[in-house]
Design a protein around this motif. Structure first.
Motif, PDB file in Angstrom:
ATOM      1  N   TYR A 182       2.640   0.157   5.096  1.00 40.27           N
ATOM      2  CA  TYR A 182       2.505   1.338   4.257  1.00 40.27           C
ATOM      3  C   TYR A 182       3.841   1.876   3.782  1.00 40.27           C
ATOM      4  CZ  TYR A 182      -2.168   1.046   6.102  1.00 40.27           C
ATOM      5  OH  TYR A 182      -3.405   0.583   6.451  1.00 40.27           O
ATOM      6  N   ARG A 183       3.829   2.300   2.521  1.00 36.90           N
ATOM      7  CA  ARG A 183       4.971   2.999   1.936  1.00 36.90           C
ATOM      8  C   ARG A 183       4.492   4.406   1.610  1.00 36.90           C
ATOM      9  NH1 ARG A 183       7.610  -0.358  -2.489  1.00 36.90           N
ATOM     10  NH2 ARG A 183       9.365   0.974  -1.963  1.00 36.90           N
ATOM     11  N   PHE A 184       5.430   5.306   1.402  1.00 35.19           N
ATOM     12  CA  PHE A 184       5.093   6.718   1.286  1.00 35.19           C
ATOM     13  C   PHE A 184       5.715   7.338   0.048  1.00 35.19           C
ATOM     14  CE2 PHE A 184       5.334   5.373   5.671  1.00 35.19           C
ATOM     15  CZ  PHE A 184       4.081   5.692   6.126  1.00 35.19           C
ATOM     16  N   ALA A 185       4.956   8.244  -0.572  1.00 35.81           N
ATOM     17  CA  ALA A 185       5.440   9.001  -1.720  1.00 35.81           C
ATOM     18  C   ALA A 185       5.007  10.449  -1.545  1.00 35.81           C
ATOM     19  CB  ALA A 185       4.883   8.437  -3.023  1.00 35.81           C
ATOM     20  N   ALA A 186       5.971  11.345  -1.438  1.00 31.48           N
ATOM     21  CA  ALA A 186       5.637  12.767  -1.378  1.00 31.48           C
ATOM     22  C   ALA A 186       5.092  13.184  -2.735  1.00 31.48           C
ATOM     23  CB  ALA A 186       6.866  13.585  -1.009  1.00 31.48           C
ATOM     24  N   MET A 187       4.027  13.970  -2.729  1.00 30.41           N
ATOM     25  CA  MET A 187       3.434  14.381  -3.999  1.00 30.41           C
ATOM     26  C   MET A 187       4.334  15.322  -4.793  1.00 30.41           C
ATOM     27  SD  MET A 187       0.266  16.726  -2.578  1.00 30.41           S
ATOM     28  CE  MET A 187      -0.607  15.289  -2.007  1.00 30.41           C
ATOM     29  N   GLN A 188       5.394  15.798  -4.170  1.00 32.25           N
ATOM     30  CA  GLN A 188       6.354  16.629  -4.881  1.00 32.25           C
ATOM     31  C   GLN A 188       7.384  15.784  -5.639  1.00 32.25           C
ATOM     32  OE1 GLN A 188       5.466  17.073  -1.657  1.00 32.25           O
ATOM     33  NE2 GLN A 188       4.387  19.018  -1.784  1.00 32.25           N
ATOM     34  N   GLY A 189       7.449  14.503  -5.351  1.00 28.50           N
ATOM     35  CA  GLY A 189       8.388  13.606  -6.018  1.00 28.50           C
ATOM     36  C   GLY A 189       7.787  12.998  -7.267  1.00 28.50           C
ATOM     37  N   SER A 190       8.618  12.366  -8.057  1.00 24.76           N
ATOM     38  CA  SER A 190       8.146  11.788  -9.324  1.00 24.76           C
ATOM     39  C   SER A 190       7.143  10.652  -9.100  1.00 24.76           C
ATOM     40  CB  SER A 190       9.324  11.307 -10.170  1.00 24.76           C
ATOM     41  OG  SER A 190      10.093  10.346  -9.469  1.00 24.76           O
ATOM     42  N   ALA A 231       0.842  -1.191   0.000  1.00 22.01           N
ATOM     43  CA  ALA A 231       0.000   0.000   0.000  1.00 22.01           C
ATOM     44  C   ALA A 231       0.880   1.245   0.000  1.00 22.01           C
ATOM     45  CB  ALA A 231      -0.895  -0.020   1.233  1.00 22.01           C
ATOM     46  N   VAL A 232       0.505   2.220  -0.819  1.00 17.74           N
ATOM     47  CA  VAL A 232       1.266   3.463  -0.928  1.00 17.74           C
ATOM     48  C   VAL A 232       0.377   4.639  -0.548  1.00 17.74           C
ATOM     49  CG1 VAL A 232       2.559   4.994  -2.467  1.00 17.74           C
ATOM     50  CG2 VAL A 232       2.693   2.513  -2.771  1.00 17.74           C
ATOM     51  N   ILE A 233       0.912   5.491   0.294  1.00 15.43           N
ATOM     52  CA  ILE A 233       0.238   6.715   0.708  1.00 15.43           C
ATOM     53  C   ILE A 233       0.959   7.877   0.051  1.00 15.43           C
ATOM     54  CG2 ILE A 233      -0.174   8.255   2.666  1.00 15.43           C
ATOM     55  CD1 ILE A 233      -0.395   5.644   4.369  1.00 15.43           C
ATOM     56  N   VAL A 234       0.199   8.680  -0.699  1.00 13.78           N
ATOM     57  CA  VAL A 234       0.760   9.881  -1.302  1.00 13.78           C
ATOM     58  C   VAL A 234       0.390  11.047  -0.389  1.00 13.78           C
ATOM     59  CG1 VAL A 234       0.831  11.359  -3.336  1.00 13.78           C
ATOM     60  CG2 VAL A 234       0.527   8.892  -3.607  1.00 13.78           C
ATOM     61  N   PHE A 235       1.404  11.792   0.053  1.00  8.53           N
ATOM     62  CA  PHE A 235       1.196  12.876   1.015  1.00  8.53           C
ATOM     63  C   PHE A 235       1.911  14.136   0.552  1.00  8.53           C
ATOM     64  CE2 PHE A 235       5.262  11.206   2.080  1.00  8.53           C
ATOM     65  CZ  PHE A 235       5.984  12.222   2.690  1.00  8.53           C
TER      66      PHE A 235
END
Length: 138
Positions: A38-46, A11-15
């Motif tokens: 949970y894994r995380f992806a900043a919405m500023q990243g690709s 599962a990935v959370i975009v924050f």
């Protein structure tokens, strides 16, 4: 959700990586997600931008919380409830939030989301510890 080799496993959370409130949420999850679900992806990243765009959300207007998992995608209050329930234990009580009409919960979420930086401030992205680093996509 269809199988897609470009999607990371789990599962990935975009924050929003520049939001104090959002970074607090990520730190909360890192502390309480003992299974590392949970894994995380900043919405500023690709990766974060790509996930937002792939699910019809505007990467330039990040007012939604996005969760992508094996069952598909969820936003706003549905995503928050699913994440909390996924932590297990007493966090499963978050299911009680479903008694509220979704439109009301989402309206409250969007009200807060639109004001989050004004009320809570902006900051740099959360800097993960070396053992947490693998949980961040970029």
């Amino acid at each position: 959700m269809r199988e897609d080799a470009s999607l990371p496993a789990g599962a990935v959370i975009v924050f929003d990586g520049t939001c104090v409130l959002c970074n607090g949420w990520v730190r909360f999850l890192l502390r309480h997600d003992r299974r590392g679900r949970y894994r995380f992806a900043a919405m500023q990243g690709s990766s974060g931008r790509a996930l937002l765009a792939a699910h019809g959300l505007d990467p330039e207007d990040p007012a939604s919380f996005l969760l992508v998992d094996a069952q598909g995608m969820r936003t706003d209050t549905a995503a928050i409830v699913r994440v909390l329930v996924g932590l297990g234990g007493l966090w499963r009580l978050a299911l009680l939030a479903r008694v509220l009409p979704r439109g009301l919960g989402d309206a409250g979420y969007r009200f807060l989301a639109r004001r989050r930086k004004r009320w809570f401030g902006s900051t740099a992205c959360t800097v993960p510890s070396p053992e947490q680093r693998e949980r961040f996509l970029d």
